[in-house]
Design a protein around this motif. Structure first.
Motif, mmCIF file in Angstrom:
data_model
loop_
_atom_site.group_PDB
_atom_site.id
_atom_site.type_symbol
_atom_site.label_atom_id
_atom_site.label_comp_id
_atom_site.label_asym_id
_atom_site.label_seq_id
_atom_site.Cartn_x
_atom_site.Cartn_y
_atom_site.Cartn_z
ATOM 1 N N TYR A 57 -4.135 64.390 25.512
ATOM 2 C CA TYR A 57 -4.706 63.880 24.255
ATOM 3 C C TYR A 57 -5.310 62.498 24.469
ATOM 4 O O TYR A 57 -6.396 62.189 23.949
ATOM 5 C CB TYR A 57 -3.621 63.843 23.193
ATOM 6 C CG TYR A 57 -3.984 63.053 21.956
ATOM 7 C CD1 TYR A 57 -4.812 63.596 20.979
ATOM 8 C CD2 TYR A 57 -3.482 61.763 21.761
ATOM 9 C CE1 TYR A 57 -5.138 62.875 19.847
ATOM 10 C CE2 TYR A 57 -3.813 61.039 20.636
ATOM 11 C CZ TYR A 57 -4.638 61.595 19.677
ATOM 12 O OH TYR A 57 -4.968 60.867 18.563
ATOM 13 N N TYR A 92 0.464 64.921 25.197
ATOM 14 C CA TYR A 92 0.097 63.557 24.813
ATOM 15 C C TYR A 92 -0.759 62.903 25.892
ATOM 16 O O TYR A 92 -1.689 62.153 25.597
ATOM 17 C CB TYR A 92 1.358 62.738 24.558
ATOM 18 C CG TYR A 92 1.086 61.343 24.076
ATOM 19 C CD1 TYR A 92 0.375 61.124 22.899
ATOM 20 C CD2 TYR A 92 1.537 60.233 24.784
ATOM 21 C CE1 TYR A 92 0.124 59.843 22.444
ATOM 22 C CE2 TYR A 92 1.288 58.957 24.335
ATOM 23 C CZ TYR A 92 0.578 58.759 23.168
ATOM 24 O OH TYR A 92 0.328 57.491 22.730
ATOM 25 N N LEU A 146 4.107 59.840 20.757
ATOM 26 C CA LEU A 146 3.247 58.816 20.161
ATOM 27 C C LEU A 146 4.065 57.764 19.417
ATOM 28 O O LEU A 146 3.757 56.564 19.478
ATOM 29 C CB LEU A 146 2.249 59.474 19.215
ATOM 30 C CG LEU A 146 1.322 58.555 18.407
ATOM 31 C CD1 LEU A 146 0.378 57.802 19.335
ATOM 32 C CD2 LEU A 146 0.531 59.368 17.389
ATOM 33 N N TRP A 175 3.898 66.107 21.268
ATOM 34 C CA TRP A 175 3.116 64.881 21.489
ATOM 35 C C TRP A 175 3.370 63.842 20.405
ATOM 36 O O TRP A 175 3.257 62.637 20.650
ATOM 37 C CB TRP A 175 1.613 65.202 21.535
ATOM 38 C CG TRP A 175 1.053 65.645 20.209
ATOM 39 C CD1 TRP A 175 1.023 66.903 19.701
ATOM 40 C CD2 TRP A 175 0.455 64.807 19.210
ATOM 41 N NE1 TRP A 175 0.457 66.911 18.456
ATOM 42 C CE2 TRP A 175 0.094 65.645 18.124
ATOM 43 C CE3 TRP A 175 0.192 63.448 19.127
ATOM 44 C CZ2 TRP A 175 -0.511 65.146 16.981
ATOM 45 C CZ3 TRP A 175 -0.416 62.943 17.978
ATOM 46 C CH2 TRP A 175 -0.772 63.797 16.926
ATOM 47 N N ARG A 203 4.431 60.530 30.198
ATOM 48 C CA ARG A 203 4.363 61.047 28.840
ATOM 49 C C ARG A 203 4.303 62.578 28.902
ATOM 50 O O ARG A 203 3.935 63.138 29.931
ATOM 51 C CB ARG A 203 3.106 60.537 28.124
ATOM 52 C CG ARG A 203 2.879 59.029 28.261
ATOM 53 C CD ARG A 203 3.853 58.234 27.415
ATOM 54 N NE ARG A 203 3.671 56.803 27.579
ATOM 55 C CZ ARG A 203 2.745 56.081 26.962
ATOM 56 N NH1 ARG A 203 1.900 56.664 26.125
ATOM 57 N NH2 ARG A 203 2.675 54.777 27.154
#
Length: 234
Positions: free
Chosen positions: A172, A169, A156, A152, A165
Motif C-alpha cells: 500500500y 501495508y 497503520l 494493514w 510491516r
C-alpha cells in the motif's frame, strides 16, 4: 515488478511477517473459537446464555476508533508491538456463533457417552468434536486467515516505527508513493505517461493474491457445507 522488488529484504521480511501472523493467528483463533463454541452449545453449561448475550452485545455496539486506539496504546502498551496485529483478530463473535451453531448439530449423546467412559472435556473436544467439525473449522479458518493476510489497518495505527510491516501495508505504501509522484508530476506539467501506476497495482495484486489462490482449493470443498450448516442450525 522491478519497482516492487527493488528492496528484496523488505519484501521478504513483509512476506515472512504476514505468513507467521496468518499461521499463528489462524491456529490460535480456531482453537479458541472451537473451545468457545463447544462450551456455549453444551446444555449442561449453566451460564451459556449469559455469556452468549455478552458476546452478542459486542456485535451491536462499538467503543469507536478513539477508545480502540487508547486501549491498545495506553492500557495494553502495544504500540510498535506485533501483538497489535495478532490479538484483535483472534476472536470474532460471528465466528463463535457459527461454530456454536455447527456443534449443535452434533448429537449430545456423543459427548455424554465419552463422559461416561471417563474422558474429560478437553479430550472430548480434541478427539471427538473437532474432527467432526472439520467443515466449520475449514470455513472459519479461511475467514480468519484472509483477515490476517489482508491486515494493514492495525499496522497503520500501531506500527509507525517497526522495521517490517505486513505485506498489504508495505505494498500500500509503494502504491501511495507512486500515486503521489504521478500527481506531483501532473501538477508541475511534467509528462506522467512513464509513471507505471497501473502496472504497479497489477504487480502488487499478483504478489498478495498468489498464496491465497494456492491455499483456497484445499478448503473449497468444506466452504459451502460449513457456512450453510452453521447458519441454519440452532
Amino acid at each position: 515488478y522491478r519497482l516492487v522488488f527493488e528492496n528484496p529484504d523488505k519484501v521478504i521480511g513483509s512476506y515472512v511477517l504476514t505468513i507467521l501472523l496468518t499461521v499463528i493467528g489462524t491456529g490460535i483463533g480456531l482453537l479458541g473459537t472451537a473451545m468457545a463454541g463447544y462450551a456455549l452449545q453444551r446444555p449442561d453449561f449453566d451460564y451459556r446464555n449469559k455469556i452468549s448475550l455478552f458476546i452478542y452485545f459486542t456485535m451491536l455496539f462499538s467503543g469507536g476508533i478513539v477508545a480502540y486506539y487508547l486501549l491498545m496504546t495506553q492500557f495494553l502498551h502495544l504500540k510498535n508491538n506485533y501483538l497489535a496485529l495478532l490479538l484483535p483478530g483472534l476472536f470474532s463473535p460471528f465466528n463463535i456463533f457459527i461454530m456454536r451453531n455447527f456443534m449443535k448439530s452434533i448429537p449430545h449423546s456423543v459427548t455424554e457417552s465419552a463422559l461416561i467412559d471417563g474422558a474429560g472435556d478437553f479430550r472430548i473436544l480434541v478427539r471427538i468434536i473437532i474432527p467432526m467439525s472439520t467443515p466449520a473449522l475449514a470455513t472459519l479458518g479461511l475467514f480468519i486467515a484472509l483477515g490476517y493476510w489482508n491486515e494493514w489497518y492495525n499496522a497503520l495505527l500501531f506500527l509507525p516505527n517497526t522495521k517490517y510491516r505486513p505485506l498489504q501495508y508495505f505494498l500500500y505504501n509503494i502504491i501511495t508513493q507512486q500515486d503521489y509522484i504521478k500527481n506531483s508530476a501532473a501538477a508541475s506539467h511534467v509528462r506522467t505517461a512513464d509513471v507505471p501506476l497501473e502496472t504497479m497495482k497489477m504487480a502488487c495484486a499478483m504478489i498478495t493474491t498468489g498464496p491465497v489462490l494456492l491455499f483456497y482449493p484445499f478448503v473449497q470443498r468444506y466452504f459451502i457445507k460449513g457456512i450453510t450448516i452453521g447458519a441454519i442450525k440452532g
